[in-house]
Design a protein around this motif. Structure first.
Motif, PDB file in Angstrom:
ATOM      1  N   THR A  17      16.298   6.605  -8.092  1.00 47.50           N
ATOM      2  CA  THR A  17      15.241   6.339  -9.893  1.00 47.50           C
ATOM      3  C   THR A  17      13.857   6.201  -9.748  1.00 47.50           C
ATOM      4  O   THR A  17      13.249   6.481 -10.765  1.00 47.50           O
ATOM      5  N   LYS A  18      13.272   6.291  -8.870  1.00 47.77           N
ATOM      6  CA  LYS A  18      10.992   6.055  -9.392  1.00 47.77           C
ATOM      7  C   LYS A  18      11.243   7.530  -9.392  1.00 47.77           C
ATOM      8  O   LYS A  18      11.216   8.794  -8.892  1.00 47.77           O
ATOM      9  N   GLU A  19      10.215   7.625 -10.270  1.00 54.30           N
ATOM     10  CA  GLU A  19       9.718   8.595 -11.147  1.00 54.30           C
ATOM     11  C   GLU A  19       8.595   9.367 -10.436  1.00 54.30           C
ATOM     12  O   GLU A  19       8.045  10.198  -9.810  1.00 54.30           O
ATOM     13  N   GLU A  20       7.403   7.959 -10.596  1.00 53.94           N
ATOM     14  CA  GLU A  20       6.274   7.868 -10.551  1.00 53.94           C
ATOM     15  C   GLU A  20       5.894   7.596  -8.921  1.00 53.94           C
ATOM     16  O   GLU A  20       6.741   6.365  -8.657  1.00 53.94           O
ATOM     17  N   LYS A  21       5.229   8.109  -8.575  1.00 57.66           N
ATOM     18  CA  LYS A  21       5.168   7.152  -6.934  1.00 57.66           C
ATOM     19  C   LYS A  21       4.117   6.709  -6.747  1.00 57.66           C
ATOM     20  O   LYS A  21       4.191   5.831  -5.866  1.00 57.66           O
ATOM     21  N   THR A  22       3.157   6.898  -8.117  1.00 51.47           N
ATOM     22  CA  THR A  22       1.938   6.096  -8.305  1.00 51.47           C
ATOM     23  C   THR A  22       1.803   5.264  -9.123  1.00 51.47           C
ATOM     24  O   THR A  22       2.056   6.691 -10.671  1.00 51.47           O
ATOM     25  N   LEU A  23       1.980   4.199  -9.816  1.00 59.28           N
ATOM     26  CA  LEU A  23       1.095   3.649 -10.872  1.00 59.28           C
ATOM     27  C   LEU A  23      -0.445   2.856 -10.870  1.00 59.28           C
ATOM     28  O   LEU A  23      -0.604   2.266  -9.941  1.00 59.28           O
ATOM     29  N   VAL A  24      -1.217   3.543 -11.689  1.00 55.76           N
ATOM     30  CA  VAL A  24      -2.275   3.254 -11.884  1.00 55.76           C
ATOM     31  C   VAL A  24      -2.059   2.588 -13.514  1.00 55.76           C
ATOM     32  O   VAL A  24      -1.586   2.655 -14.567  1.00 55.76           O
ATOM     33  N   LYS A  25      -3.121   1.098 -13.178  1.00 54.89           N
ATOM     34  CA  LYS A  25      -2.931  -0.107 -14.151  1.00 54.89           C
ATOM     35  C   LYS A  25      -4.321  -0.725 -14.344  1.00 54.89           C
ATOM     36  O   LYS A  25      -4.427  -1.539 -13.870  1.00 54.89           O
TER      37      LYS A  25
ATOM     38  N   VAL B  33      -0.872  -2.118  -2.441  1.00 51.49           N
ATOM     39  CA  VAL B  33      -1.315  -1.876  -4.000  1.00 51.49           C
ATOM     40  C   VAL B  33      -3.073  -2.456  -3.514  1.00 51.49           C
ATOM     41  O   VAL B  33      -3.436  -3.259  -2.896  1.00 51.49           O
ATOM     42  N   PHE B  34      -3.713  -1.283  -4.134  1.00 50.60           N
ATOM     43  CA  PHE B  34      -4.911  -1.780  -4.262  1.00 50.60           C
ATOM     44  C   PHE B  34      -5.853  -2.365  -5.377  1.00 50.60           C
ATOM     45  O   PHE B  34      -4.985  -2.023  -7.245  1.00 50.60           O
ATOM     46  N   ILE B  35      -6.793  -3.295  -5.625  1.00 53.16           N
ATOM     47  CA  ILE B  35      -7.443  -3.336  -7.541  1.00 53.16           C
ATOM     48  C   ILE B  35      -8.531  -3.551  -6.959  1.00 53.16           C
ATOM     49  O   ILE B  35      -9.400  -3.663  -5.948  1.00 53.16           O
ATOM     50  N   ALA B  36      -9.323  -2.614  -7.490  1.00 49.12           N
ATOM     51  CA  ALA B  36     -11.272  -2.243  -7.520  1.00 49.12           C
ATOM     52  C   ALA B  36     -10.874  -1.050  -5.940  1.00 49.12           C
ATOM     53  O   ALA B  36     -11.513  -1.707  -5.756  1.00 49.12           O
ATOM     54  N   GLU B  37     -10.149  -0.766  -5.780  1.00 46.10           N
ATOM     55  CA  GLU B  37      -9.750  -0.100  -4.056  1.00 46.10           C
ATOM     56  C   GLU B  37     -10.439  -1.443  -3.188  1.00 46.10           C
ATOM     57  O   GLU B  37      -9.842  -0.633  -1.767  1.00 46.10           O
ATOM     58  N   LYS B  38      -9.655  -2.304  -3.594  1.00 47.93           N
ATOM     59  CA  LYS B  38      -9.622  -3.166  -1.829  1.00 47.93           C
ATOM     60  C   LYS B  38      -8.009  -3.570  -2.230  1.00 47.93           C
ATOM     61  O   LYS B  38      -6.797  -3.697  -2.804  1.00 47.93           O
ATOM     62  N   GLU B  39      -7.251  -3.459  -1.102  1.00 45.53           N
ATOM     63  CA  GLU B  39      -6.668  -3.731  -0.704  1.00 45.53           C
ATOM     64  C   GLU B  39      -5.418  -5.111  -0.792  1.00 45.53           C
ATOM     65  O   GLU B  39      -6.036  -5.857  -0.112  1.00 45.53           O
ATOM     66  N   MET B  40      -4.304  -5.537  -1.643  1.00 44.41           N
ATOM     67  CA  MET B  40      -3.813  -6.720  -1.697  1.00 44.41           C
ATOM     68  C   MET B  40      -1.916  -6.989  -0.959  1.00 44.41           C
ATOM     69  O   MET B  40      -2.393  -6.607  -0.509  1.00 44.41           O
ATOM     70  N   ASN B  41      -2.865  -7.899  -0.210  1.00 46.48           N
ATOM     71  CA  ASN B  41      -1.371  -8.222   0.819  1.00 46.48           C
ATOM     72  C   ASN B  41      -0.292  -8.731   0.262  1.00 46.48           C
ATOM     73  O   ASN B  41      -0.042 -10.089  -0.015  1.00 46.48           O
ATOM     74  N   LEU B  42       0.857  -7.941   0.360  1.00 49.29           N
ATOM     75  CA  LEU B  42       1.317  -9.513  -1.107  1.00 49.29           C
ATOM     76  C   LEU B  42       3.069  -8.447   0.264  1.00 49.29           C
ATOM     77  O   LEU B  42       3.146  -7.612   0.792  1.00 49.29           O
ATOM     78  N   THR B  43       3.844  -9.619  -0.072  1.00 48.93           N
ATOM     79  CA  THR B  43       5.004  -9.535   0.678  1.00 48.93           C
ATOM     80  C   THR B  43       6.358  -8.856   0.186  1.00 48.93           C
ATOM     81  O   THR B  43       5.871  -8.185  -1.144  1.00 48.93           O
TER      82      THR B  43
ATOM     83  N   ARG C 111       2.879 -17.135  -6.285  1.00 45.83           N
ATOM     84  CA  ARG C 111       1.121 -16.781  -5.009  1.00 45.83           C
ATOM     85  C   ARG C 111       1.866 -15.074  -5.482  1.00 45.83           C
ATOM     86  O   ARG C 111       0.669 -15.005  -5.301  1.00 45.83           O
ATOM     87  N   LEU C 112       1.921 -14.492  -6.258  1.00 47.26           N
ATOM     88  CA  LEU C 112       1.315 -13.157  -6.030  1.00 47.26           C
ATOM     89  C   LEU C 112       0.558 -13.108  -7.180  1.00 47.26           C
ATOM     90  O   LEU C 112      -0.404 -12.657  -7.142  1.00 47.26           O
ATOM     91  N   ARG C 113       0.257 -14.324  -8.150  1.00 46.45           N
ATOM     92  CA  ARG C 113      -1.224 -14.512  -9.832  1.00 46.45           C
ATOM     93  C   ARG C 113      -2.594 -14.985  -8.160  1.00 46.45           C
ATOM     94  O   ARG C 113      -3.372 -14.488  -8.335  1.00 46.45           O
ATOM     95  N   GLU C 114      -1.799 -15.745  -6.834  1.00 45.46           N
ATOM     96  CA  GLU C 114      -3.114 -16.209  -6.651  1.00 45.46           C
ATOM     97  C   GLU C 114      -3.465 -15.254  -5.475  1.00 45.46           C
ATOM     98  O   GLU C 114      -4.585 -15.005  -5.048  1.00 45.46           O
ATOM     99  N   LYS C 115      -2.681 -14.281  -5.291  1.00 50.75           N
ATOM    100  CA  LYS C 115      -3.324 -12.735  -4.457  1.00 50.75           C
ATOM    101  C   LYS C 115      -3.728 -12.023  -5.437  1.00 50.75           C
ATOM    102  O   LYS C 115      -4.837 -11.086  -5.177  1.00 50.75           O
ATOM    103  N   ILE C 116      -3.302 -11.368  -6.675  1.00 47.57           N
ATOM    104  CA  ILE C 116      -4.412 -10.547  -6.908  1.00 47.57           C
ATOM    105  C   ILE C 116      -4.629 -10.728  -9.128  1.00 47.57           C
ATOM    106  O   ILE C 116      -5.471  -9.972  -9.111  1.00 47.57           O
ATOM    107  N   GLU C 117      -4.538 -11.835  -8.854  1.00 51.72           N
ATOM    108  CA  GLU C 117      -6.326 -12.650  -9.755  1.00 51.72           C
ATOM    109  C   GLU C 117      -6.815 -13.139  -9.575  1.00 51.72           C
ATOM    110  O   GLU C 117      -6.479 -13.902  -8.599  1.00 51.72           O
ATOM    111  N   LYS C 118      -8.049 -12.945 -10.528  1.00 53.61           N
ATOM    112  CA  LYS C 118      -9.150 -13.543  -9.730  1.00 53.61           C
ATOM    113  C   LYS C 118      -9.186 -14.786 -10.380  1.00 53.61           C
ATOM    114  O   LYS C 118      -9.874 -16.426  -9.945  1.00 53.61           O
TER     115      LYS C 118
END
Length: 228
Positions: free
Chosen positions: A126-134, A146-156, A201-208
């Motif tokens: 059911t995955k339609e979009e291969k890439t989500l840009v937000k 996952v990349f934020i401003a071209e920097k990769e986030m190390n997520l579980t 834990r997700l916020r600690e990685k992706i949020e400033k």
């Protein structure tokens, strides 16, 4: 082609029984009897699902699960003889998809396995979009990066699944119970704390500033949502 399963338990009679039952279903089964052997099998092979006992020699099931999650999102069902809910929650926080308490009925084990594998197949289909840009965030669904401003986030694996679900449905508020059902794949009443831990834990990685999030927000008394 049958599914390939890894069964990990130091009780050889249990392994023998599970293996026989799964092979009757046309599945290919590998067996490991300690944590070190389990990690070797998991690293060298691709499996559709892993049945993993908690109490193992050399490395316990939690250590094995955590290590596997560093490189794979293969479904993992923990087998535990303990009735302590905290052990079960801990197993899920290390990345397990489900748990079954011993002694168990093999029919229940097979039903849980099939349900998880069906959900995994459906999720892929059911995955339609291969890439989500937000905004400045890019979520690559194929590579699960996952990349934020071209920097990769190390997520579980579970952190990625949570973020992907929320980002794919911006501004939709999900209750903790809904997230447990959709991301972990089954109803897990009364232990929504595991969602809170993963969101933190997700916020600690992706949020400033995790206390003032830009992406993943809380709807107080309701649940969580991704601000689109």
């Amino acid at each position: 082609m049958g599914k390939r399963i890894l069964v990990v338990d130091d009780e050889k009679l249990i392994v023998k029984g599970i293996r026989f039952s799964l092979e009757q279903e046309g599945m290919e089964v590998d067996c490991a009897y300690d944590g070190e052997e389990a990690l070797m099998y998991a690293k060298e092979n691709e499996y559709d699902l892993i049945l993993l006992d908690v109490m193992l020699p050399k490395h316990d099931g939690f250590e094995v699960c955590q290590t596997i999650r560093e490189y794979s999102d293969v479904p993992i069902i923990m087998l535990t003889a303990k009735g302590d809910d905290m052990d079960k929650i801990l197993g899920l926080e290390y990345g397990a998809d489900d748990y079954i308490t011993k002694p168990f009925n093999i029919l229940e084990v097979k039903a849980r396995m099939k349900a998880i594998m069906r959900r995994m197949n459906k999720r892929e289909q059911t995955k339609e979009e291969k890439t989500l840009v937000k905004g400045d965030m890019t979520i690559d669904r194929d590579s699960r990066r996952v990349f934020i401003a071209e920097k990769e986030m190390n997520l579980t694996a579970k952190e990625f699944d949570l973020l992907e679900l929320l980002a794919a449905n911006p501004n939709k508020v999900y209750s903790r119970e809904n997230l447990l059902n959709l991301v972990w794949g089954y109803e897990y009443p009364g232990d929504a704390r595991t969602v809170d831990v993963h969101i933190r834990r997700l916020r600690e990685k992706i949020e400033k500033n995790p206390s003032e999030p830009k992406y993943v927000h809380t709807k107080w008394g309701v649940g969580y949502y991704f601000r689109g």
